[in-house]
Design a protein around this motif. Structure first.
Motif, mmCIF file in Angstrom:
data_model
loop_
_atom_site.group_PDB
_atom_site.id
_atom_site.type_symbol
_atom_site.label_atom_id
_atom_site.label_comp_id
_atom_site.label_asym_id
_atom_site.label_seq_id
_atom_site.Cartn_x
_atom_site.Cartn_y
_atom_site.Cartn_z
ATOM 1 N N ASN A 106 0.828 -1.209 0.000
ATOM 2 C CA ASN A 106 0.000 0.000 0.000
ATOM 3 C C ASN A 106 0.858 1.254 0.000
ATOM 4 O OD1 ASN A 106 -2.174 -1.712 0.083
ATOM 5 N ND2 ASN A 106 -2.587 -1.439 2.284
ATOM 6 N N GLU A 157 -11.736 11.879 -4.127
ATOM 7 C CA GLU A 157 -12.197 10.706 -3.388
ATOM 8 C C GLU A 157 -12.304 9.504 -4.317
ATOM 9 O OE1 GLU A 157 -15.909 11.827 -1.716
ATOM 10 O OE2 GLU A 157 -15.010 12.736 0.076
ATOM 11 N N CYS A 158 -12.045 8.330 -3.765
ATOM 12 C CA CYS A 158 -12.239 7.094 -4.519
ATOM 13 C C CYS A 158 -13.704 6.966 -4.878
ATOM 14 C CB CYS A 158 -11.778 5.892 -3.691
ATOM 15 S SG CYS A 158 -12.109 4.291 -4.477
ATOM 16 N N ASP A 206 0.876 4.164 -2.796
ATOM 17 C CA ASP A 206 0.600 5.550 -2.414
ATOM 18 C C ASP A 206 1.608 6.489 -3.035
ATOM 19 O OD1 ASP A 206 -1.571 4.690 -1.009
ATOM 20 O OD2 ASP A 206 -0.572 4.741 0.956
ATOM 21 N N GLU A 212 -12.536 6.760 0.115
ATOM 22 C CA GLU A 212 -11.232 7.080 0.710
ATOM 23 C C GLU A 212 -10.432 7.926 -0.276
ATOM 24 O OE1 GLU A 212 -10.139 6.436 3.707
ATOM 25 O OE2 GLU A 212 -11.957 5.391 4.331
ATOM 26 N N LYS A 213 -9.249 8.350 0.162
ATOM 27 C CA LYS A 213 -8.427 9.172 -0.724
ATOM 28 C C LYS A 213 -8.070 8.363 -1.957
ATOM 29 C CE LYS A 213 -4.127 11.792 -0.982
ATOM 30 N NZ LYS A 213 -2.896 12.209 -0.278
ATOM 31 N N GLY A 214 -8.371 8.924 -3.108
ATOM 32 C CA GLY A 214 -8.109 8.227 -4.351
ATOM 33 C C GLY A 214 -6.946 8.834 -5.113
ATOM 34 N N TYR A 229 -9.432 6.521 -8.040
ATOM 35 C CA TYR A 229 -9.709 5.307 -7.278
ATOM 36 C C TYR A 229 -8.526 5.035 -6.354
ATOM 37 C CZ TYR A 229 -13.505 4.212 -10.521
ATOM 38 O OH TYR A 229 -14.663 4.257 -11.256
ATOM 39 N N CYS A 230 -8.804 4.528 -5.179
ATOM 40 C CA CYS A 230 -7.709 4.090 -4.313
ATOM 41 C C CYS A 230 -7.101 2.824 -4.912
ATOM 42 C CB CYS A 230 -8.194 3.841 -2.899
ATOM 43 S SG CYS A 230 -9.302 2.417 -2.727
ATOM 44 N N HIS A 231 -5.910 2.507 -4.519
ATOM 45 C CA HIS A 231 -5.237 1.378 -5.149
ATOM 46 C C HIS A 231 -5.930 0.048 -4.836
ATOM 47 C CE1 HIS A 231 -3.374 1.659 -1.139
ATOM 48 N NE2 HIS A 231 -3.390 0.340 -1.208
#
Length: 357
Positions: free
Chosen positions: A21, A59-60, A25, A65-67, A77-79
């Motif tokens: 992750n 946002e994702c 990031d 969540e943080k995207g 998109y978040c990972h």
């Protein structure tokens, strides 16, 4: 016991997931576009979000969540949501893992990682083959010593030029050096001398004994025989004990003072004397420079003058088993006023070597 193993595996998996992750990031932060800027009423520009939150625009689209900006669909998109199915949630394009992230997830490691791993493997194989080949070659070209001692070191050489005394001539016809420790030649007392190359087989004993033990005479050295001359007059001769240019000297004279009466038993010298009038032999046979023995500087020769009889005769020598006679001869040059010179001009006459058995 099973519960403990399950917990351990779960912890390892969590750690691996955390590392993955973190990598995603950083990669995604580098790829996402810069945030939009807003202008307030006073005309000053500032960031659209504070350092403690992120705007809703990034946002994702699935978990809020943080995207991170995805180039395939121009969305955020978040990972975890982006890579969990292997396809982009919006445009359905394949999203395979590559590089270090793939290596951590035991999937596609990427071309660079595969290429590097193959290169390292090939390099290890080449080094192993080269090392084994060098070891075999070294073993097949190892110097052989008189007492079968193994020369010390990697790619050892017979680099010691030694002069040692040896036992008397035995009935078998073999000249055998005295048992170790070898005794260095003494110009005043040594009768028979062994001139040969040697190598160190016990470095500690060699140093501790001040070079009197821990070395042995070489009788063959295949590797050096291809690169070093066996002629005693060369600059770096390989004087093997079994070679005609080395071995045992039963008669040897350098014509220096005091005379070598022990190793040069002359019976008679007529009209000859030790002198430097006609020069010296500049291709001296190697006599070693090892241990306590050091050959003197060559300054003289045996110079003959006078009329009629001019000769030198040795005492009887034991040459029952053969040998080699070697000497260097220089005829006096033609010079003016030669009658006043100690080095007389040689006009006529023969030089003969006579022997009987």
């Amino acid at each position: 016991m099973l519960d403990e193993e399950s917990d351990f595996r779960r912890n390892v998996k969590d750690i691996r997931q955390t590392i993955t992750n973190t990598i995603f990031d950083h990669v995604a932060e580098l790829k996402q576009p810069a945030p939009a800027l807003a202008v307030d009423a006073t005309g000053a520009s500032g960031s659209a979000s504070s350092s403690s939150s992120f705007p809703s625009e990034i946002e994702c689209r699935m978990c809020l969540e943080k995207g991170f900006f995805r180039t395939c669909c121009k969305s955020y998109y978040c990972h975890q949501c982006y890579f969990q199915s292997g396809r982009c949630p919006k445009c359905n394009k394949e999203t395979p893992l590559t590089g270090l992230a793939a290596a951590l997830n035991k999937e596609d490691p990427g071309r660079v990682a595969v290429g590097v791993s193959w290169l390292i493997s090939v390099l290890i194989v080449v080094i192993t083959i080269a090392s084994v080949s060098l070891l075999c070659w070294n073993a097949s070209n190892f110097p052989v010593t008189l007492s079968t001692n193994q020369c010390r070191g990697w790619l050892p050489t017979c680099n010691l030029a030694v002069c040692i005394e040896h036992n008397q001539h035995e009935e078998s016809g073999l000249f055998l050096p005295a048992t170790q420790p070898y005794k260095d030649c003494d110009r005043s007392t040594s009768v028979h001398q062994v001139i040969a190359s040697a190598c160190v087989y016990d470095w500690e004993a060699y140093v501790w004994s001040n070079h009197s033990i821990g070395y042995d005479l070489c009788i063959s050295s295949p590797r050096e025989e291809q690169s070093r001359s066996t002629s005693a007059s060369s600059s770096n001769p390989l004087l093997l004990y079994s070679n005609d240019n080395a071995g045992v000297y039963v008669f040897d004279d350098d014509f220096e003072f005091p005379p070598k009466e022990a190793s040069a038993p002359w019976q008679e010298i007529i009209n000859g004397k030790y002198s430097n009038a006609c020069g010296i032999n500049r291709n001296q046979s190697v006599r070693g420079n090892h241990g306590s023995f050091s050959p003197p500087d060559n300054k003289n020769a045996l110079v003959f003058g006078g009329r009629q009889r001019r000769h030198a005769t040795t005492k009887g020598l034991n040459v029952e088993f053969g040998g080699t006679v070697e000497f260097h001869l220089k005829l006096g040059p033609l010079i003016q006023n030669y009658l006043n010179s100690e080095c007389q001009t040689a006009f006529e006459g023969d030089v003969t070597l006579e022997y009987n058995t």
